[in-house]
Design a protein around this motif. Structure first.
Motif, short mmCIF file in Angstrom:
data_model
loop_
_atom_site.label_atom_id
_atom_site.label_comp_id
_atom_site.label_asym_id
_atom_site.label_seq_id
_atom_site.Cartn_x
_atom_site.Cartn_y
_atom_site.Cartn_z
N ILE A 278 0.83 -1.21 0.00
CA ILE A 278 0.00 0.00 0.00
C ILE A 278 0.87 1.26 0.00
N THR A 279 1.91 1.24 0.86
CA THR A 279 2.66 2.49 1.08
C THR A 279 3.89 2.63 0.19
N GLY A 280 4.42 1.50 -0.27
CA GLY A 280 5.65 1.54 -1.07
C GLY A 280 6.89 1.50 -0.18
N TYR A 281 6.72 1.52 1.16
CA TYR A 281 7.86 1.45 2.07
C TYR A 281 8.15 0.01 2.45
N THR A 282 9.44 -0.37 2.51
CA THR A 282 9.79 -1.71 2.99
C THR A 282 9.72 -1.69 4.51
N SER A 283 9.75 -2.89 5.08
CA SER A 283 9.69 -3.02 6.53
C SER A 283 10.88 -2.29 7.18
N ASP A 284 12.06 -2.46 6.60
CA ASP A 284 13.26 -1.82 7.17
C ASP A 284 13.15 -0.29 7.18
N GLU A 285 12.45 0.25 6.19
CA GLU A 285 12.37 1.71 6.09
C GLU A 285 11.44 2.33 7.14
N ARG A 318 -12.01 3.05 14.92
CA ARG A 318 -12.30 2.58 13.56
C ARG A 318 -12.73 3.80 12.74
N GLY A 319 -12.12 4.01 11.61
CA GLY A 319 -12.50 5.16 10.79
C GLY A 319 -11.73 5.21 9.49
N GLU A 320 -11.88 6.34 8.78
CA GLU A 320 -11.19 6.50 7.51
C GLU A 320 -10.13 7.59 7.65
N LEU A 321 -8.96 7.35 7.07
CA LEU A 321 -7.83 8.26 7.28
C LEU A 321 -7.08 8.43 5.96
N LEU A 322 -6.64 9.67 5.72
CA LEU A 322 -5.86 9.94 4.50
C LEU A 322 -4.37 9.92 4.87
N ASN A 323 -3.61 9.06 4.21
CA ASN A 323 -2.15 9.00 4.40
C ASN A 323 -1.46 9.26 3.07
N TYR A 324 -0.12 9.35 3.12
CA TYR A 324 0.65 9.58 1.89
C TYR A 324 1.66 8.46 1.70
N ASP A 325 1.78 7.95 0.47
CA ASP A 325 2.72 6.86 0.24
C ASP A 325 4.11 7.39 -0.07
N LYS A 326 5.01 6.46 -0.39
CA LYS A 326 6.43 6.84 -0.57
C LYS A 326 6.60 7.87 -1.69
N ASP A 327 5.70 7.78 -2.72
CA ASP A 327 5.80 8.75 -3.83
C ASP A 327 5.15 10.08 -3.50
N GLY A 328 4.55 10.15 -2.31
CA GLY A 328 3.87 11.39 -1.93
C GLY A 328 2.44 11.45 -2.40
N SER A 329 1.94 10.33 -2.97
CA SER A 329 0.54 10.33 -3.41
C SER A 329 -0.36 9.99 -2.23
N PRO A 330 -1.49 10.72 -2.12
CA PRO A 330 -2.39 10.42 -1.00
C PRO A 330 -3.16 9.12 -1.25
N TYR A 331 -3.47 8.40 -0.20
CA TYR A 331 -4.33 7.21 -0.31
C TYR A 331 -5.23 7.15 0.90
N TRP A 332 -6.42 6.60 0.67
CA TRP A 332 -7.40 6.53 1.75
C TRP A 332 -7.36 5.18 2.42
N LEU A 333 -7.44 5.17 3.76
CA LEU A 333 -7.43 3.91 4.50
C LEU A 333 -8.71 3.77 5.30
N ASP A 334 -9.23 2.54 5.31
CA ASP A 334 -10.25 2.21 6.31
C ASP A 334 -9.43 1.55 7.41
N ILE A 335 -9.30 2.21 8.55
CA ILE A 335 -8.33 1.75 9.55
C ILE A 335 -9.01 1.37 10.86
N GLY A 336 -8.54 0.26 11.45
CA GLY A 336 -9.01 -0.16 12.77
C GLY A 336 -7.79 -0.30 13.66
#
Ligand code: ADP
Length: 679
Positions: A278-285, A318-336
């Motif tokens: 989803i995020t483009g980040y590896t675990s180590d990062e 529980r809700g919806e949250l806007l985050n940003y991935d490694k490229d800086g693009s926003p993505y929506w999450l349904d997060i618990g």
């Protein structure tokens, strides 16, 4: 315990005595032979006492040694089992070590299957000689033993070890045949516990018979408990491994953090593969960072506040949250997010499960946009529909007004028209020269045409206003056909056109319906046929048709006239439509005849149509449902005669009659008066 330590202490005391004596002799050598003898006797006595003590305490020493080695066995089984990585490995180690220790040839374990509700072989064995014990092994692996039944079943049910001197003479042992066949005699078994519950049973066999060894059984019971812990641990490990696999390969992103809400925020200690997807980040990062670094300028601040508040209170979010991935693009999450607590109830970690709903969100936004547009369009459509309704109502009202006007007008026009025609009729009876006669005849002809036109308009407006009602009386259909033919024949003959009227034998003589309007339809079609035919014939034909379980009267009017252009065929039934204006100018007409005819046929629940070939002729046809009547349904001759008699009886000699003539139109009054005077 006391016996175990008494013997070594005793040996130690005697040894000490002997050593002290020897040391004394060395340090202070005896001066006389007597002193030396005394010392030697003392040493000898000490050695003898030592030998006697050894003889007396020998069994205790053996027991102590055995206990020691059993303790060693217990320790080594426990250690080996602890180090094993699976349940099977733990059991195998225990079987091997116990068989090595006891020198017994066969060791095997059963495990309780919840699914089968019975004990089944684990398939884990220690056998000294695989070939010799093969059949016993095979049989034991095929049996299922119910709790409480048989040797192993009883050990499981009672949760206590059991010893059998010789399986051949045991009443509880059920695998006697195969066990004896391979020479097995003594047996013991003990349960393996997880917590307080027996989960498996270990059994051991010797080819010799052995008297029960309670100490050994006691140690075995302990081994059972140790192994149980190993099983439990292995089960935990297996479950943990399974959970890890599930978490790692889950479709949703999973993030585990340490529970720290103060800056710099919770520290990530685990992320799964889906998170990286989803995020483009590896675990180590991301490990060691706070998930806060994924949030950006458009992340909803109040949602973040709600998350922090919920976690601070130790409750889930529980809700919806806007985050940003490694490229800086926003993505929506349904997060618990759930807090993870330790045994003391303290929140130690947070576990977040996140689903990427960016696509859903954008389709939702798209949907909302479309819905808005749709709503707007709907409002417009509603307004347009209202407008349309209004316009329709206005148009209907205008149309009705027009029809009413036409109907009234044509009715009103007919009155003076009758006056004109009447006067022309009277004028024709006066003495006129040839030229005057021609004028009068022209007035008459034009008047007749005008009256016909007025009648057509009146009919049409009545039909359009829905005011034309059909009669339903019995009439003589064949007679109607012939009369229509006779009326039109003169006109045809004038042009040298043959007019033929034919009908099939099956056509009923009498019908129910509106004879006047039916006659109007037929006469109109014959009239047109004659009008547009110069040579040849006009053939009227009536037949009876059975179609779609309905019988109908089918009438065709065929001519050999000029025909109609194909593109005009569908038009000519429309009002005021004429196929060829130049031709029409020659023949006259209004273009209303066929429109009225079509409406009348439809009112009679029938259909009308035409086939035509230009220059060859046309065939107009129509059909109406056939409702046959009987002769008796017609007005009887008796009734007719009665009506005629009444009329005769009421007749008076003209000279004596007083007539009151009423008409609101002066010309008609004059015409009627003149006519009466003439009589
Ligand atoms: P009208 O005859 O008064 O003009 P109609 O409605 O009866 O009106 O006919 C419409 C037109 O259809 C006519 O003007 C004519 O062009 C065409 N038509 C009707 N009947 C025939 C026919 N038998 N042969 C050729 N043309 C015809």
């Amino acid at each position: 315990m006391q016996i175990k330590y008494a013997a070594p202490i005793f040996y130690a005391v005697l040894g000490l005595m002997a050593l002290t004596t020897i040391a004394h002799i060395v340090m202070d050598p005896p001066e006389t032979w007597l002193d030396l003898m005394e010392a030697l006797i003392f040493i000898g006595a000490a050695i003898m006492l030592l030998a006697m003590a050894m003889f007396v305490f020998r069994p205790h020493i053996k027991v102590a040694n055995e206990s020691l080695s059993m303790m060693r066995l217990l320790k080594s089984v426990a250690t080996a089992a602890n180090e094993s990585t699976s349940i099977h490995e733990g059991i195998q180690t225990a079987l091997d070590q116990i068989c090595d220790y006891t020198g017994w040839q066969v060791g095997h374990a059963f495990i309780y299957s919840e699914e089968k509700q019975a004990l089944i072989s684990t398939g884990v064995w220690h056998v000294k000689d695989a070939q010799i014990f093969h059949s016993f092994k095979e049989h034991s692996e095929s049996v299922t033993l119910k709790a409480g039944n048989s040797f192993v079943g009883e050990v499981y049910a009672d949760s206590t070890p059991m010893w059998i001197l010789d399986v051949a003479h045991s009443s509880v042992y059920t695998r006697k045949e195969t066990a004896c066949a391979v020479g097995l005699k003594a047996a013991f078994a003990f349960p393996i516990f997880v917590g307080r519950k027996a989960v498996a049973v270990m059994e051991f066999y010797s080819t010799d018979s052995h008297i029960p060894d309670e100490t050994l059984l006691g140690v075995m019971a302990n081994i059972g408990k140790q192994l149980g812990q190993t099983i439990e641990r292995a089960q935990f490990q297996e479950r943990a491994k399974l959970l890890e696999t599930v978490i790692r390969s889950a479709n949703d992103g999973i993030v585990i953090t340490k529970a720290n809400l103060d800056d710099p925020g919770p520290e990530i200690i685990y992320v799964n593969e889906a998170f990286s997807r989803i995020t483009g980040y590896t675990s180590d990062e991301v490990i060691g960072k706070s998930p806060r670094f994924l949030q950006g300028e458009q992340t909803n601040v109040s949602t973040l506040a709600s998350i922090r508040q919920a976690l601070r209170e130790g409750s889930a979010f529980r809700g919806e949250l806007l985050n940003y991935d490694k490229d800086g693009s926003p993505y929506w999450l349904d997060i618990g997010i759930v807090p993870v607590k330790d045994a003391a109830g303290r929140v130690t970690h947070f576990a977040a499960i996140e689903r990427d709903i960016t696509e859903r969100k954008s389709s939702e936004a798209e949907l909302q946009k479309t819905m808005k547009q749709l709503k707007r369009a709907n409002l417009k459509a509603e307004a347009a529909a209202l407008d349309l309704q209004e316009s329709l109502a206005k148009a209907e009202a205008a149309n009705k007004a027009k029809s009413d006007f036409l109907a009234n007008m044509s009715h009103e026009l007919r009155t003076p028209m009758n006056g004109v025609l009447g006067m022309a009729h009277l004028l024709a009876d006066t003495t006129l020269n040839a030229e005057q006669k021609e004028f009068v005849s022209t007035i008459n002809g034009s008047g007749e045409n005008l009256l016909m036109l007025l009648n057509d308009i009146l009919d049409f407006s009545k039909i359009e206003a829905g005011a034309l009602l059909l009669e339903n009386t019995a009439f003589d259909f064949i007679d109607l056909l012939q009369k229509a033919g006779n009326l039109m024949r003169q006109q045809a003959e004038k042009k040298g056109v043959d007019l033929m009227v034919e009908y099939d034998a099956g056509v009923p003589s009498y019908l129910w319906g509106d004879s006047g309007r039916l006659c109007q339809i037929i006469m109109n079609l014959i009239g047109n046929a004659i009008k547009f035919t110069q040579h040849g014939h006009v053939r009227v034909k009536a037949s009876l048709q059975e179609r779609e379980s309905q019988s109908r009267i089918y009438i065709s009017v065929e001519d050999t006239g000029m025909g109609i252009a194909p593109e005009m065929l569908s038009e000519i039934f429309e009002k005021f439509t004429q196929a060829d204006v130049s031709v029409t100018r020659k023949y006259g007409g209004t273009g209303l005849g066929l429109a009225i005819t079509k409406q009348l046929v439809h009112l009679m629940e029938g259909e009308i149509g035409v086939e035509s070939a230009q220059g060859k002729g046309s065939t107009f046809w129509f059909f109406i449902p056939c409702h046959p009547a009987l002769a008796s349904n017609l007005c009887s001759p008796l009734e007719e005669r009665y009506m005629r008699c009444q009329a005769v009886e009421n007749r008076m000699p003209i000279g004596q009659a007083q007539v009151l003539l009423v008409d609101d139109y002066h010309v008609n009054q004059v015409f009627a008066e003149k006519l009466l005077r003439k009589f």
